[in-house]
Design a protein around this motif. Structure first.
Motif, PDB file in Angstrom:
ATOM      1  N   ALA A 102      -8.648 -82.074 -19.627  1.00  0.00           N
ATOM      2  CA  ALA A 102      -8.520 -82.818 -18.476  1.00  0.00           C
ATOM      3  C   ALA A 102      -9.832 -82.947 -17.758  1.00  0.00           C
ATOM      4  N   ILE A 103     -10.147 -83.925 -16.992  1.00  0.00           N
ATOM      5  CA  ILE A 103     -11.426 -84.117 -16.645  1.00  0.00           C
ATOM      6  C   ILE A 103     -11.905 -82.674 -15.494  1.00  0.00           C
ATOM      7  N   GLU A 104     -13.032 -82.539 -15.450  1.00  0.00           N
ATOM      8  CA  GLU A 104     -13.589 -81.282 -14.807  1.00  0.00           C
ATOM      9  C   GLU A 104     -14.355 -82.162 -13.339  1.00  0.00           C
ATOM     10  N   TYR A 105     -14.322 -81.401 -12.166  1.00  0.00           N
ATOM     11  CA  TYR A 105     -14.998 -82.002 -11.021  1.00  0.00           C
ATOM     12  C   TYR A 105     -16.233 -82.337 -11.265  1.00  0.00           C
ATOM     13  N   ASN A 106     -17.079 -81.407 -11.804  1.00  0.00           N
ATOM     14  CA  ASN A 106     -18.452 -81.586 -11.791  1.00  0.00           C
ATOM     15  C   ASN A 106     -19.030 -82.242 -12.943  1.00  0.00           C
ATOM     16  N   THR A 107     -18.574 -81.914 -14.224  1.00  0.00           N
ATOM     17  CA  THR A 107     -19.340 -82.794 -15.335  1.00  0.00           C
ATOM     18  C   THR A 107     -18.655 -84.209 -15.322  1.00  0.00           C
ATOM     19  N   ASP A 108     -17.534 -84.488 -14.855  1.00  0.00           N
ATOM     20  CA  ASP A 108     -16.805 -85.822 -15.051  1.00  0.00           C
ATOM     21  C   ASP A 108     -17.030 -86.660 -13.770  1.00  0.00           C
ATOM     22  N   LEU A 109     -17.032 -85.976 -12.794  1.00  0.00           N
ATOM     23  CA  LEU A 109     -16.847 -86.706 -11.335  1.00  0.00           C
ATOM     24  C   LEU A 109     -18.061 -86.487 -10.442  1.00  0.00           C
ATOM     25  N   GLY A 110     -18.916 -85.533 -10.833  1.00  0.00           N
ATOM     26  CA  GLY A 110     -20.405 -85.253 -10.167  1.00  0.00           C
ATOM     27  C   GLY A 110     -20.050 -84.577  -8.802  1.00  0.00           C
ATOM     28  N   MET A 111     -18.991 -83.980  -8.369  1.00  0.00           N
ATOM     29  CA  MET A 111     -18.591 -83.661  -7.151  1.00  0.00           C
ATOM     30  C   MET A 111     -18.404 -82.157  -7.062  1.00  0.00           C
ATOM     31  N   GLY A 112     -18.281 -81.730  -5.772  1.00  0.00           N
ATOM     32  CA  GLY A 112     -18.197 -80.260  -5.536  1.00  0.00           C
ATOM     33  C   GLY A 112     -16.779 -79.665  -5.959  1.00  0.00           C
ATOM     34  N   ALA A 113     -16.697 -78.510  -6.038  1.00  0.00           N
ATOM     35  CA  ALA A 113     -15.553 -77.564  -6.330  1.00  0.00           C
ATOM     36  C   ALA A 113     -14.678 -77.451  -4.848  1.00  0.00           C
ATOM     37  N   ASP A 114     -15.135 -77.776  -3.897  1.00  0.00           N
ATOM     38  CA  ASP A 114     -14.295 -77.363  -2.512  1.00  0.00           C
ATOM     39  C   ASP A 114     -13.465 -78.586  -2.089  1.00  0.00           C
ATOM     40  N   VAL A 115     -13.293 -79.610  -2.946  1.00  0.00           N
ATOM     41  CA  VAL A 115     -12.598 -80.943  -2.198  1.00  0.00           C
ATOM     42  C   VAL A 115     -11.062 -80.567  -2.448  1.00  0.00           C
ATOM     43  N   ASP A 116     -10.286 -80.550  -1.481  1.00  0.00           N
ATOM     44  CA  ASP A 116      -9.084 -80.757  -1.501  1.00  0.00           C
ATOM     45  C   ASP A 116      -8.385 -81.365  -0.501  1.00  0.00           C
ATOM     46  N   LEU A 117      -8.148 -82.527  -0.618  1.00  0.00           N
ATOM     47  CA  LEU A 117      -7.747 -83.712   0.300  1.00  0.00           C
ATOM     48  C   LEU A 117      -5.914 -83.537   0.272  1.00  0.00           C
ATOM     49  N   THR A 118      -5.566 -82.909   1.086  1.00  0.00           N
ATOM     50  CA  THR A 118      -4.088 -82.856   0.836  1.00  0.00           C
ATOM     51  C   THR A 118      -3.358 -83.227   2.253  1.00  0.00           C
ATOM     52  N   ASP A 168     -16.471 -97.198  -2.705  1.00  0.00           N
ATOM     53  CA  ASP A 168     -17.084 -96.180  -2.188  1.00  0.00           C
ATOM     54  C   ASP A 168     -16.555 -94.867  -1.914  1.00  0.00           C
ATOM     55  N   VAL A 169     -15.815 -94.303  -2.819  1.00  0.00           N
ATOM     56  CA  VAL A 169     -14.915 -93.156  -2.709  1.00  0.00           C
ATOM     57  C   VAL A 169     -15.635 -91.600  -2.275  1.00  0.00           C
ATOM     58  N   ALA A 170     -17.118 -91.678  -2.423  1.00  0.00           N
ATOM     59  CA  ALA A 170     -17.792 -90.695  -2.108  1.00  0.00           C
ATOM     60  C   ALA A 170     -17.580 -90.413  -0.418  1.00  0.00           C
ATOM     61  N   THR A 171     -17.458 -91.633   0.390  1.00  0.00           N
ATOM     62  CA  THR A 171     -17.416 -91.511   1.618  1.00  0.00           C
ATOM     63  C   THR A 171     -16.161 -90.810   2.024  1.00  0.00           C
ATOM     64  N   VAL A 172     -15.102 -91.071   1.579  1.00  0.00           N
ATOM     65  CA  VAL A 172     -13.611 -90.254   1.668  1.00  0.00           C
ATOM     66  C   VAL A 172     -13.855 -88.971   1.471  1.00  0.00           C
ATOM     67  N   LEU A 173     -14.364 -88.645   0.381  1.00  0.00           N
ATOM     68  CA  LEU A 173     -14.415 -87.254  -0.183  1.00  0.00           C
ATOM     69  C   LEU A 173     -15.367 -86.500   0.739  1.00  0.00           C
ATOM     70  N   GLY A 174     -16.421 -87.133   1.324  1.00  0.00           N
ATOM     71  CA  GLY A 174     -17.566 -86.406   1.906  1.00  0.00           C
ATOM     72  C   GLY A 174     -18.190 -85.466   1.231  1.00  0.00           C
ATOM     73  N   THR A 175     -18.356 -85.895  -0.132  1.00  0.00           N
ATOM     74  CA  THR A 175     -19.324 -85.195  -1.213  1.00  0.00           C
ATOM     75  C   THR A 175     -19.789 -86.290  -2.080  1.00  0.00           C
ATOM     76  N   THR A 176     -20.647 -85.828  -3.007  1.00  0.00           N
ATOM     77  CA  THR A 176     -21.009 -86.803  -4.141  1.00  0.00           C
ATOM     78  C   THR A 176     -20.210 -87.183  -4.886  1.00  0.00           C
ATOM     79  N   TYR A 177     -20.191 -88.310  -5.587  1.00  0.00           N
ATOM     80  CA  TYR A 177     -19.117 -88.651  -6.451  1.00  0.00           C
ATOM     81  C   TYR A 177     -19.480 -89.800  -7.434  1.00  0.00           C
ATOM     82  N   THR A 178     -19.614 -89.302  -8.669  1.00  0.00           N
ATOM     83  CA  THR A 178     -20.294 -90.405  -9.674  1.00  0.00           C
ATOM     84  C   THR A 178     -19.345 -90.761 -10.833  1.00  0.00           C
TER      85      THR A 178
END
Length: 931
Positions: free
Chosen positions: A855-871, A645-655
């Protein structure tokens, strides 16, 4: 009266004393035996085997008379229960072996009684002197029966220890791989309470965790193998949960198994007769074998064991009297013969004695499992502990504990001493003179980071004449080859390094050169391209073009003065730690490596293109922040505890991909590629993610632009296409040589490119180094025989890296104008990936590690937003994400060298001559035990 089959009476029978007798029965059979016309034949009756009579149970055959016409007589022993209850087989009952019908009972059995003149123990008259079929009596020692090796020899000294695995301090991650499939309840951890490896699964169907040794322990022909292990289960058995321990992997082996519980035992595949319930239904011994690509398990239930059931009932079926409790720690052992089929034994140690529980025979066509085949496709077996749910278990998670194990070859033989000796002779040129090996090709990274490589190109001062240089790598192939050249079995060959011999000499004068040679294991490499195997080394490949990012384990270092030798055999000659090998469980092993960064939009090299970039945390074996998955390795993204359940960690949609495909997940062979992402190394701990290996290769393939004006083009400059905005960095410039002039004809304040150096010192008139292709502004005329070309208005070819766009944005049939940040300008007239320009051939150009347009893109490949920066930069608490995939399969030796004499200064501190060009010969000897 009950028990009458155990005695007779002195007349008168009704009141006479009883005389103890050994009961046997003669059962006439029909429609069976060796006759080819028999309904249930032909079958060769096996003395000593347990046959099943329908409606009656198991009988032990100790004599056979076969008339060879489908009829005959079997002399059998009944079970203790049948003797006491006066049970008998009935007429026409089917007789079977391992689930296959082999005959029928013909009529009523005849009871026979053999006088039992026993020399017996005081405690129990059942414990009589055992006489074998040759008339020899069993001999024992004060502390129990003598131990007999798998090959039938009296063990009078210790067997040779091949490996010892002590889990009291760790789960030995450098010696074992593990498979973990399922959620956060699935784990393989070292448990400080029990000081053991704790294998846990949840309640979901398909949960799996394993612990398998990378070492496949070498079997010696006509010598037995002995595996000893200590384990315990967290419960007595649970429905839909299987625990395995022994000498096995996914295709072959021998092991103990708890499958389900006694009340709800799991079924068995071979034989297919019902398991039933009650004591001895869940614990079993298993022979796993694979023929013609089909894997089967031959499972023998505890209550069917033919030597000692360990059910605690005593008597002939349980002579030790032990009632085993699988929730308590016990020592188990397995030994086996192999050549010619042989015998396998499973047993335990009880009260200091070695107890044989079950024997299985594979020779002379015994059993349906082997017939005329060896019992195993590979007799060299790893040590494995495993737990899995074959259905949805309940009500809670299940646990299984492995405390340690050891493997012995039961003889004084040493498998390494009988292994084949192999060597390779590798020659390489090490260039000290930068004009012969351009600095842009010698080494593309420094201190594990390539982030400033384009800037280094611009300085013109980057060469490796005095640094440690990558020479080459050796690695076992992942798969052995079949005789017809097709891909065969996994390569589990054991390799023992012996001697490294190196000589180095000046190419021109043949004088000796002083250098330091270094050998490493498991270095972090990218862009590796292994060459086809040499005839003398069919299981080992080499490569010399990869990009070395960093070291892991140094296994040897020595200094040579022209010639030198390093002997590994004098330092480490044991089977366990003195050898290297590929990993095991290659098609199903999985590991997790935590992430410290997950950024959805990152432009690593300021190319103008942003892609998903990750940064990894500690290596699961070595603990340092370096890649454990190999370059171009298939991986997926999961939570750090294994949940999906990666989306829970990211706090955004993830496919994106979290499950991964089944089967192999190595960089050599990939199943279900659409279910994986692929790593493209950026540095020691950074990487981009791709959808395919082909996309990585395409980005790394350096493009060459044809331009109509080379004026003011310099290495490291950023090139921008005016109309499309596409950018790239200049890696190398080669101007047309037409119109080349002598160095003596140069004019001051004019920009030139060196065509040939000759004996001209171009550094005296403005060049940074004397190198063909070097562009500089001349301060005046030069001397000597060198030649140059004026680049203003001169056409040429430019190798680029760090592209921000596809090929068509640099040239699409129409000339496109460009500029550079160094003042260059002109038009691009073509783009190619297959240039024939000297110095720009694809195999001579450095790979483009700075382009990431595929390389993969956050939107078309992962279905997530552009504001994710888990650092995370503050400590050991990671983002909660991890990479999940197959551990790196191949073992790899990497060899490097370093000049020890300083080519920059002499004794007085003055500049010395440039380091001469040197040829090195590497002669590497090793033993390999192919298996």
């Amino acid at each position: 009266m009950a028990g009458e089959k155990r005695y007779t009476r002195i007349p008168p029978e009704s009141t006479g004393d009883r005389v103890y007798m050994i009961h046997t029965a003669e059962i006439n059979f029909k429609n069976g035996g060796v006759s080819s016309g028999a309904t249930y034949g032909p079958h060769n009756w096996q003395i000593g085997d347990m046959y099943d009579i329908a409606g009656f149970g198991m009988v032990h055959v100790h004599g056979v008379y076969d008339r060879e016409n489908g009829t005959g007589t079997l002399s059998v022993h009944y079970s203790e229960a049948d003797r006491n209850e006066n049970n008998e087989p009935t007429d026409n009952s089917l007789i079977s072996l391992d689930g296959v019908n082999v005959g029928q009972v013909d009529g009523t059995p005849i009871d026979l009684y053999i006088p039992a003149q026993n020399i017996m123990g005081f405690d129990n008259p059942e414990y009589g002197w055992d006489i074998d079929k040759f008339g020899a009596g069993l001999t024992t020692f004060y502390e129990g029966a003598p131990q007999i090796t798998a090959m039938g020899n009296l063990k009078i000294n210790d067997a040779k220890l091949l490996a010892s695995y002590d889990f009291s301090k760790s789960n030995l991650p450098n010696e074992f791989v593990n498979s973990r499939e399922g959620g956060s309840d699935v784990s393989n951890v070292w448990d400080p309470v029990t000081r053991a490896v704790k294998l846990s699964v949840g309640t979901a169907a398909g949960d799996r965790v394993t612990q398998t040794s990378n070492l496949f322990h070498s079997y010696e022909e006509a010598v037995g193998m002995l595996f000893v292990m200590a384990v315990r289960a967290g419960d007595t058995g649970k429905q839909d949960v299987a625990r395995n321990w022994g000498a096995f992997d996914t295709t072959d082996g021998f092991f103990f198994q708890i499958k389900g519980s006694d009340d709800n035992p799991g079924g068995r595949t071979t034989p297919t007769d019902p398991v039933g319930t009650g004591p001895g239904s869940s614990l079993r011994v298993v022979h796993r074998f694979t023929f013609n690509g089909v894997t089967k398990n031959h499972e023998i239930l505890q209550k069917e064991w033919n030597q000692d059931t360990l059910l605690g009932t005593g008597g002939g079926s349980n002579p030790s009297g032990m009632k085993i409790d699988v929730t308590k720690i016990n020592t188990y052992w397995i030994d086996y013969q192999f050549i010619g089929g042989g015998r396998t034994r499973w047993g335990v140690f009880y009260q200091g004695e070695r107890v044989v529980c079950h024997e299985m025979y594979h020779h002379n066509g015994n059993g349906v499992a082997t017939q005329n085949n060896h019992p195993l496709s590979n007799p060299s077996r790893p040590m494995c502990f495993a737990q899995a749910n074959y259905g949805a278990s309940s009500p809670s998670a299940s646990e299984f504990y492995a405390f340690g194990s050891a493997v012995f070859v039961e003889g004084i033989t040493d498998p390494l001493k009988t292994a084949q000796q192999v060597s390779i002779d590798y020659q390489s040129k090490l260039f000290g003179s930068p004009e012969l090996k351009p600095y842009w090709r010698t080494k593309q990274t420094r201190n594990g980071s390539s982030s400033f490589f384009p800037a280094l190109l611009k300085t013109g001062s980057y060469n490796s004449q005095s640094s440690t240089q990558y020479a080459f790598s050796l690695s076992p192939k992942q798969f052995l080859l079949n005789p017809d050249g097709t891909e065969g079995d996994e390569n589990h060959t054991v390799y023992q390094p012996l001697i490294f011999q190196i000589n180095a000499h000046d190419i021109a004068t043949t004088s000796k050169e002083v250098m330091e040679a270094r050998a490493f294991y498991g270095c972090t490499m990218r862009g590796v391209e292994y060459k086809d195997n040499l005839p003398s080394t069919p299981t080992v490949q080499y490569e010399a073009d990869g990009d070395h990012l960093g070291h892991i384990v140094e296994i040897g270092r020595f200094v040579i003065d022209g010639i030198g030798q390093f002997s590994f055999s004098e330092l480490s000659d044991n089977f366990q730690y003195g050898t290297v090998r590929n990993t095991s469980d290659q098609d199903l092993a999985r590991q997790l490596q935590p992430l410290t960064e997950f950024i959805s939009t990152d432009d690593k090299y300021s190319t103008g293109i942003s892609r998903v970039k990750i940064k990894i945390g500690p290596h699961p074996i070595y603990g340092i922040n370096r890649h454990s998955f190999s370059d171009k390795q298939p991986v997926v993204i999961r939570e750090v505890d294994g949940d999906q359940d990666v989306a829970t960690v990211l706090g955004t949609t993830y496919t994106g991909n979290t499950a991964g495909g089944s089967g192999y997940a190595s960089s050599d062979k990939v199943d279900n590629p659409a279910d994986w992402y692929f790593l493209s190394y950026v540095s020691l701990d950074e990487a981009w993610l791709y959808n395919s290996q082909a996309d990585i290769d395409d980005d790394r393939l350096t493009r060459v632009l044809s331009v109509d004006d080379c004026a003011n083009l310099q290495l490291g400059d950023k090139l921008t296409v005016t109309s499309t905005g596409a950018t790239a960095f200049i890696m190398k410039v080669v101007c047309a040589t037409a119109g080349a002039i002598a160095a003596t004809a140069m004019s001051g304040a004019t920009k030139y490119q060196i065509v040939t150096v000759g004996n001209t010192d171009f550094t005296a008139v403005g060049a940074t180094i004397n190198q063909p292709g070097e562009i500089f502004t001349a301060s005046g005329a030069g001397t000597g025989t060198g030649t140059v070309v004026a680049i203003s208005g001169t056409t040429g070819n430019v190798a680029i890296c760090g592209r921000s766009s596809a090929n068509t944005n640099y040239y699409n049939g129409v000339n496109l104008a460009f500029t550079t940040d160094g003042g260059g300008a002109g038009n691009i007239t073509a783009i190619t990936t297959n240039s024939s320009v000297e110095g720009l051939e694809p195999d001579e150009l450095a790979k483009d590690y700075w382009t990431s347009i595929n390389a993969i893109e956050y939107n078309t490949d992962l279905g997530m937003g552009a504001d994710v920066d888990l650092t995370n930069t503050t400590g050991p608490t990671y983002t909660g994400l991890a990479l999940y995939g197959n551990p790196t399969v191949r073992a790899t030796w990497t060899f490097m060298n370093k000049w020890l004499d300083d080519p920059i200064e002499d004794e007085d501190g003055d500049a010395s001559e440039v380091k001469p060009n040197t040829r090195t010969n590497w002669n590497i000897f090793w033993r390999e035990r192919k298996q």
